[in-house]
Write an enzyme that holds these catalytic residues in place. Structure first.
Site, PDB file in Angstrom:
ATOM      1  CB  SER A  90      -0.967  -0.230   1.297  1.00  0.00           C
ATOM      2  OG  SER A  90      -1.984   1.037   1.136  1.00  0.00           O
ATOM      3  CG  LEU A  91       1.998   5.740   2.142  1.00  0.00           C
ATOM      4  CD1 LEU A  91       1.888   6.372   0.913  1.00  0.00           C
ATOM      5  CD2 LEU A  91       1.376   6.468   3.374  1.00  0.00           C
TER       6      LEU A  91
END
Length: 223
Positions: A90-91
């Site tokens: 994800s991030l």
């Protein structure tokens, strides 16, 4: 193992032929990716699953920072290794790609559902709220989102890079990883059409491939 701006769990044999650092995302933590860690351990690698600034157990006392390569550099120093594999989720995919561009000890990297770019104005309110909590306020979150743009960094990633996306992972304001794979000199793109965010519903379609990608470069074994 802990140090300035990070903490984590190191698993694997002391004589492992390579070490992989696993980076979580905006609202996740080092304990959440056991399937990934297990797959890497099964290939004989050592794995350091970490929380960085604003993540996991550090979220209450620290804030997210875009210059994550500084954090991974300190992790590499603490591990005493001259080359690492790096996986970002994800991030954490942004953090991993940025680090691969700027930290020469990254020998191989992979991202899973990582953003290529964020557009603050288009992000859904729940995502903006979490980002504000993790960065220390709305203004800080806006500034952080402006940093999440890999257009100039992607061409500097010289290590082999695997970018994994789920075809069902569509979040307004988030540009997925295809431009990253296309711009990186040794980038490969794997899109799983039915995969959701982090592709938890499709692990057999990407997890073995990612693990082999990392192990092949770190150990020299066939992909």
């Amino acid at each position: 193992m802990s140090g300035e701006g990070f903490t984590g769990l190191l698993r694997g044999p002391a004589d492992a032929p390579g070490t992989v650092v696993v980076v979580p995302g905006l609202d996740s933590a080092k304990e959440e990716f056991l399937d990934l860690v297990s797959a890497l351990l099964a290939r004989g690698l050592a794995v350091f699953a970490m929380d960085g600034p604003g993540q996991g157990v550090l979220a209450a006392a620290t804030t997210l920072r875009p210059d994550y390569e500084q954090v991974v550099g300190r992790v590499s120093d603490a591990l005493g290794v001259t080359r690492i594999g790096l996986v970002g989720l994800s991030l954490g995919g942004y953090f991993a790609a940025r680090t691969a561009a700027l930290e020469p000890r990254v020998a191989v990297a992979a991202t899973v559902s990582g953003p290529f770019r964020l557009d603050w104005e288009e992000l859904p309110p729940p995502v903006r709220d979490i980002l504000a909590r993790r960065t220390g306020g709305t203004d800080a979150a806006r500034g952080f989102a402006r940093h999440v743009d890999l257009a100039t960094l992607a061409p500097r990633i010289t290590a082999p890079l695997l970018v994994v996306d789920g075809g069902q992972d569509v979040i307004p304001g988030v540009t997925n990883g295809e431009p990253l794979a296309r711009s990186a000199p040794h980038g490969t793109y794997l899109s799983v059409p039915h995969g959701d965010h982090l592709l938890g519903n499709a692990r057999p379609d990407w997890l073995p491939h990612l693990s082999d990608h990392i192990a092949h470069t770190l150990t020299g074994t066939p992909a």
